[in-house]
Enzyme design. Structure first.
Site, PDB file in Angstrom:
ATOM      1  N   HIS A  71       0.813  -1.215   0.000  1.00  0.00           N
ATOM      2  CA  HIS A  71       0.000   0.000   0.000  1.00  0.00           C
ATOM      3  C   HIS A  71       0.849   1.269   0.000  1.00  0.00           C
ATOM      4  O   HIS A  71       0.410   2.305  -0.487  1.00  0.00           O
ATOM      5  CB  HIS A  71      -0.985  -0.033   1.166  1.00  0.00           C
ATOM      6  CG  HIS A  71      -2.088  -1.028   0.963  1.00  0.00           C
ATOM      7  ND1 HIS A  71      -3.415  -0.742   1.142  1.00  0.00           N
ATOM      8  CD2 HIS A  71      -2.049  -2.324   0.573  1.00  0.00           C
ATOM      9  CE1 HIS A  71      -4.152  -1.812   0.868  1.00  0.00           C
ATOM     10  NE2 HIS A  71      -3.336  -2.791   0.536  1.00  0.00           N
ATOM     11  N   ASP A  72       2.069   1.198   0.521  1.00  0.00           N
ATOM     12  CA  ASP A  72       2.962   2.360   0.389  1.00  0.00           C
ATOM     13  C   ASP A  72       3.512   2.429  -1.034  1.00  0.00           C
ATOM     14  O   ASP A  72       3.443   3.468  -1.679  1.00  0.00           O
ATOM     15  CB  ASP A  72       4.122   2.262   1.399  1.00  0.00           C
ATOM     16  CG  ASP A  72       4.971   3.529   1.394  1.00  0.00           C
ATOM     17  OD1 ASP A  72       4.395   4.625   1.235  1.00  0.00           O
ATOM     18  OD2 ASP A  72       6.213   3.433   1.533  1.00  0.00           O
ATOM     19  N   ASP A  92       8.072   5.118  -0.728  1.00  0.00           N
ATOM     20  CA  ASP A  92       8.749   6.299  -0.167  1.00  0.00           C
ATOM     21  C   ASP A  92       8.351   6.607   1.270  1.00  0.00           C
ATOM     22  O   ASP A  92       8.795   7.599   1.834  1.00  0.00           O
ATOM     23  CB  ASP A  92       8.488   7.528  -1.053  1.00  0.00           C
ATOM     24  CG  ASP A  92       7.003   7.913  -1.090  1.00  0.00           C
ATOM     25  OD1 ASP A  92       6.171   7.137  -0.562  1.00  0.00           O
ATOM     26  OD2 ASP A  92       6.685   8.977  -1.646  1.00  0.00           O
ATOM     27  N   SER A 200      -1.346 -15.787   0.829  1.00  0.00           N
ATOM     28  CA  SER A 200      -1.164 -17.071   1.512  1.00  0.00           C
ATOM     29  C   SER A 200      -0.965 -16.870   3.013  1.00  0.00           C
ATOM     30  O   SER A 200      -1.170 -17.795   3.804  1.00  0.00           O
ATOM     31  CB  SER A 200       0.056 -17.779   0.931  1.00  0.00           C
ATOM     32  OG  SER A 200       0.391 -18.891   1.711  1.00  0.00           O
ATOM     33  N   ASP A 205     -10.117  -8.037   7.757  1.00  0.00           N
ATOM     34  CA  ASP A 205     -10.806  -7.485   8.926  1.00  0.00           C
ATOM     35  C   ASP A 205     -11.962  -6.584   8.519  1.00  0.00           C
ATOM     36  O   ASP A 205     -12.889  -6.384   9.302  1.00  0.00           O
ATOM     37  CB  ASP A 205      -9.832  -6.610   9.750  1.00  0.00           C
ATOM     38  CG  ASP A 205      -8.770  -7.428  10.450  1.00  0.00           C
ATOM     39  OD1 ASP A 205      -9.063  -8.553  10.879  1.00  0.00           O
ATOM     40  OD2 ASP A 205      -7.630  -6.927  10.568  1.00  0.00           O
ATOM     41  N   ASP A 224       2.700 -21.212   2.120  1.00  0.00           N
ATOM     42  CA  ASP A 224       2.625 -22.393   1.261  1.00  0.00           C
ATOM     43  C   ASP A 224       1.767 -22.088   0.032  1.00  0.00           C
ATOM     44  O   ASP A 224       1.421 -20.929  -0.211  1.00  0.00           O
ATOM     45  CB  ASP A 224       2.058 -23.575   2.059  1.00  0.00           C
ATOM     46  CG  ASP A 224       0.692 -23.255   2.656  1.00  0.00           C
ATOM     47  OD1 ASP A 224       0.050 -22.261   2.229  1.00  0.00           O
ATOM     48  OD2 ASP A 224       0.259 -23.992   3.561  1.00  0.00           O
TER      49      ASP A 224
END
Ligand code: HEM
Ligand SMILES: *[C@@H]1O[C@H](CO)[C@@H](O)[C@H](O)[C@H]1NC(C)=O
Length: 362
Positions: A71-72, A92, A200, A205, A224
């Site tokens: 996400h960054d 960054d 994996s 949430d 895995d």
């Protein structure tokens, strides 16, 4: 100075520097690093393994830290650059520096938790937010059995600029929309499949908030290939109060299926790559590692960074079991999608059909 003399001096100089063996820098606890600038990362390692990852677990903080690397970094757009607009600075640290803006983007729902958990460590150790986020992700995933040992390059500037909204894919996006967004950041559709090996060791949430910690495969603590197998099972139920936006039917009680994962697994551009990982852990790891090397340096020139990969722990032996079908399932429940290539025949776990347990909050 005559050219011949210069040559002679050059020859002497070559001999002179060739003699002493290159000595590694000595870091804390007798550890060594090729580059002294990497030493401080051993201290960061010691600290976060104990105080962020609960003693080196592949648990919730590891999962969230891996998600945060994406996400960054994915706040990066080649087409915006071509148009002369700012498309984000990539890996960054802007998601931490400008958290009050970026964590409010819809696709970043929930990442504020790990941003705030990580921030004090970055500040305490005086390392840039961009470096810290990628380091924590690499260390975290090394805690997962079967996990990769990712490259870690240090030296990202602490100066970042807030990323524009809508660079992070949503689970409700079509595969084509996701592929275009990822291409715009430099990734092919097959590289997206490789990056999704991260799912994996992952749980949700916020897509269905009634069932926090619901994992995407039955083994969220192990890196895995179960994820690639289980996403091909026919969906039969919603584990919580679904359907929610970005959710599709899951094959197991207690397991969650993102619409994007299901669709990319069945998309003509990617279904064969997806299927190929089911029985090939080595290749999955190799391709994930390569794609993560790209992701973690988006917006940077890797050659200008310092290779501190030696600080990343070697993961526990990759003794992951071969992919199996969860108890109660057979190959007839598989929705093969790779043209004429049949889905590999997998053994079924013994016992009655079971429910997948949530990832415990820590
Ligand atoms: C390409 C499209 C992708 C989409 C649409 C997507 C979507 C999602 C969503 C909706 C969640 C659940 C978040 C929540 O409700 O808490 C999630 C979790 C996660 N994602 Fe992705 N993801 C993508 C790619 C990636 C990539 C490239 C990585 C890392 C390299 C990644 C790593 C993770 C991890 C580790 C989690 C679990 C977080 C946790 O358990 O706390 N994802 N993803
Ligand atoms: C990086 O910038 C943040 C503010 O965005 C600051 O709190 C932090 O101390 C800086 N870290 C370094 C190493 O300069």
């Amino acid at each position: 100075m005559p050219f011949k003399t210069l040559l002679a001096i050059a020859a002497l100089a070559t001999v002179a520097v060739a003699v002493p063996a290159t000595t590694d820098a000595t870091c804390s606890k007798g550890r060594t690093a090729k580059n002294a600038a990497c030493c401080k990362w051993f201290d960061v390692l010691d600290d976060i393994q104990v105080n962020l990852f609960d003693g080196g677990e592949c648990g919730e903080e590891t999962h969230e830290s891996l998600r945060l690397t994406f996400h960054d970094a994915i706040g990066f757009s080649l087409s915006a650059l071509v148009e002369g607009k700012f498309g984000g600075g990539g890996a960054d640290g802007s998601i931490m520096a400008f958290s009050e803006i970026e964590t409010n983007f819809h696709a970043n729902n929930g990442v504020d938790e790990i941003v705030e958990a990580q921030r004090p460590f970055a500040i305490k150790h005086g390392v840039s937010f961009g470096d810290f986020i990628q380091f924590a992700g690499a260390v975290g995933v090394s805690n997962c059995v079967g996990g990769p040992r990712l490259q870690f390059l240090a030296g990202r500037s602490n100066n970042s600029q807030v990323a524009p909204d809508l660079t992070v894919p949503e689970p409700s996006d079509s595969p084509n929309k996701i592929f275009l967004r990822m291409l715009d950041a430099g990734f092919t559709p097959n590289e997206v499949v490789a990056l999704l090996a991260s799912h994996s060791v992952a749980a949700q949430d916020h897509v269905d908030e009634s069932i926090p910690g619901t994992p995407f495969d039955s083994t969220p603590g192990t890196f895995d290939t179960q994820f690639f197998a289980e996403t091909m099972l026919k969906g039969t139920l919603f584990p919580g109060d679904g359907p929610n936006d970005g959710e599709v039917l899951s094959p197991l009680h207690g397991e969650f299926r993102l619409q994007s994962d299901a669709a990319i697994a069945r998309h003509p551009l990617t279904s064969c790559e997806w299927q190929s990982f089911v029985t090939d852990h080595d290749t999955m790891i190799k391709k994930f590692t390569a794609a993560m090397a790209k992701l973690s340096t988006l917006g940077h020139i890797p050659a200008l960074l310092t290779d501190c990969s030696e600080v990343i722990p070697t993961p526990k032996p990759p003794k992951v079991k071969k992919a199996t079908l969860p108890a109660g399932k057979t190959n007839k429940d598989i929705e093969g999608a790779c043209g004429a290539t049949p889905f590999p025949t997998l053994a079924t776990d013994p016992g009655p059909a079971t429910s997948v347990a949530p990832v415990p909050p820590s």
